[in-house]
Scaffold this motif. Sequence first.
Motif, PDB file in Angstrom:
ATOM      1  N   PRO A 221     -16.269  30.566 -12.400  1.00 22.56           N
ATOM      2  CA  PRO A 221     -15.381  29.427 -12.691  1.00 22.56           C
ATOM      3  C   PRO A 221     -13.945  29.705 -12.277  1.00 22.56           C
ATOM      4  N   ARG A 222     -13.158  28.657 -12.276  1.00 18.52           N
ATOM      5  CA  ARG A 222     -11.728  28.804 -12.030  1.00 18.52           C
ATOM      6  C   ARG A 222     -11.070  29.441 -13.252  1.00 18.52           C
ATOM      7  N   ILE A 223      -9.902  30.033 -13.007  1.00 19.30           N
ATOM      8  CA  ILE A 223      -9.128  30.620 -14.103  1.00 19.30           C
ATOM      9  C   ILE A 223      -7.941  29.714 -14.390  1.00 19.30           C
ATOM     10  N   CYS A 224      -7.690  29.453 -15.653  1.00 13.67           N
ATOM     11  CA  CYS A 224      -6.573  28.596 -16.050  1.00 13.67           C
ATOM     12  C   CYS A 224      -5.256  29.256 -15.660  1.00 13.67           C
ATOM     13  N   ASP A 228      -1.967  30.903 -20.359  1.00 13.30           N
ATOM     14  CA  ASP A 228      -3.330  31.211 -20.818  1.00 13.30           C
ATOM     15  C   ASP A 228      -4.243  31.476 -19.616  1.00 13.30           C
ATOM     16  N   ASN A 229      -3.960  32.555 -18.881  1.00  5.55           N
ATOM     17  CA  ASN A 229      -4.734  32.833 -17.675  1.00  5.55           C
ATOM     18  C   ASN A 229      -6.017  33.600 -17.941  1.00  5.55           C
ATOM     19  N   SER A 230      -6.424  33.651 -19.212  1.00  4.87           N
ATOM     20  CA  SER A 230      -7.712  34.262 -19.540  1.00  4.87           C
ATOM     21  C   SER A 230      -8.779  33.200 -19.785  1.00  4.87           C
ATOM     22  N   LYS A 231      -8.357  31.922 -19.783  1.00 11.96           N
ATOM     23  CA  LYS A 231      -9.275  30.823 -20.073  1.00 11.96           C
ATOM     24  C   LYS A 231      -9.962  30.342 -18.803  1.00 11.96           C
ATOM     25  N   PHE A 232     -11.256  30.043 -18.915  1.00 13.15           N
ATOM     26  CA  PHE A 232     -12.030  29.593 -17.762  1.00 13.15           C
ATOM     27  C   PHE A 232     -12.067  28.070 -17.685  1.00 13.15           C
TER      28      PHE A 232
END
Length: 315
Positions: A221-224, A228-232
Motif C-alpha cells: 500500500p501507499r504510505i501516508c 503520520d508517515n507510518s499509516k498505510f
Amino acid sequence: MDFLKKMIAADTTISSVKKNPALAYLARLGSSRSVITISNCLKHIANFLGAKDIETADWSKLKRIHWTEIQKQLAARGCCGSTQNLYLTAFKTVAKEAWTLDQLPQSSYLKIQAIKGVKYERLPKGRSLTVKEAAGLLKACDDGTNQGKRDMALFALMLGCGLRRAECVRLEMKNWDCISRSFCFIGKGNKERRVFLSQKLNQIIDEWLMARGLEEGVFFPRICSGADNSKFIFREMQPSSIYRILQKRAELAAIGTVKPHDLRRTFATRMLEQGCDLFILQRAMGHTSVATTARYDFRSESSREKVCKNLKVFG
C-alpha cells in the motif's frame, strides 16, 4: 485503463469501440503503459494515412506499401530495430483487427502479415546489480520505518523473484500463499504465473507482513505522507513511484544509477549464474519467448570463461 477511457471518450458506446480496429486492439492490452506505447505508434500510422488521430483513421485503407514508407521514415529518424519492429507489430495487429471486422480485404491482410521484421542484434540494455550492490540497496531501506520495511520487501521481491514494477503494485494479499511461500498472480500479457520466495526473502516478507497486517487489499500500500508517515493507505502505488523510491534508496546505498527493470535483470543473472535452466527461467519471468529471456543474461566475461574452460564435451 483510465488512459484508454479518456482516449475513447468521443466514442462512448461499446459498439463504436468494436467497430474501430485500433480501439479494439488497445482495449485488449493488459497494462496502461502498453496502451500508451501502442497508441503512440498507431497515432503516427494514422497520421501517415492522412488522419488526425486514431479514431478518425480509415483502417480499411491499410496496404503493405504503407509500411514500406513508414519504415523509411522511422529509419530516417534514426529509430533502432526494436522500435521499427514495435511499429510493425502495431501495424500488423491493427490490420488483423480490421480484417477480423470485415473492414480489410483478405488479400491486403495476407500481404501485410507476410512482412518480415528488422533483423538486428545489440548488447543488452541496463545492468545487473552485483551481490554487494543488491545487499547495499536493501540495507539502505532498513531505517526502522514502515516505509523502509515496505521498500525493502518490494525491492527484495523484484530482486529475488523477477517481478516487474507494474506487477508489484497490483499484487494483493489474495495472491500470497503463506503455505507454499509463493505469489500467484496475473502478469503482463494476461499470463498467470507463480513465483516462489528464496529462503533469504522469507524473513523480509514476514517482517513486512507484521508491519502491514493481514487484511485484504494491495500487498504494497501507499504510505501516508506528512507527520503520520507510518499509516498505510490501501490503494495501489503508481509504477512511477517505484522508480522515484528506487532512486532515493540507490543514492543512499551509493550504487549509482539503477532502474527498476535492472532488479529484474539481476534476478535473471543470479538464476543463470547458479545453473538455472533457461526454460525454467522463462516461466519464472513470464516471457512468451525464450529468446527474450536470453537477453537478460548479464553474466560477466569471466564467468563465461570459467564455464567454457570447465566444459566436459567427452570423457
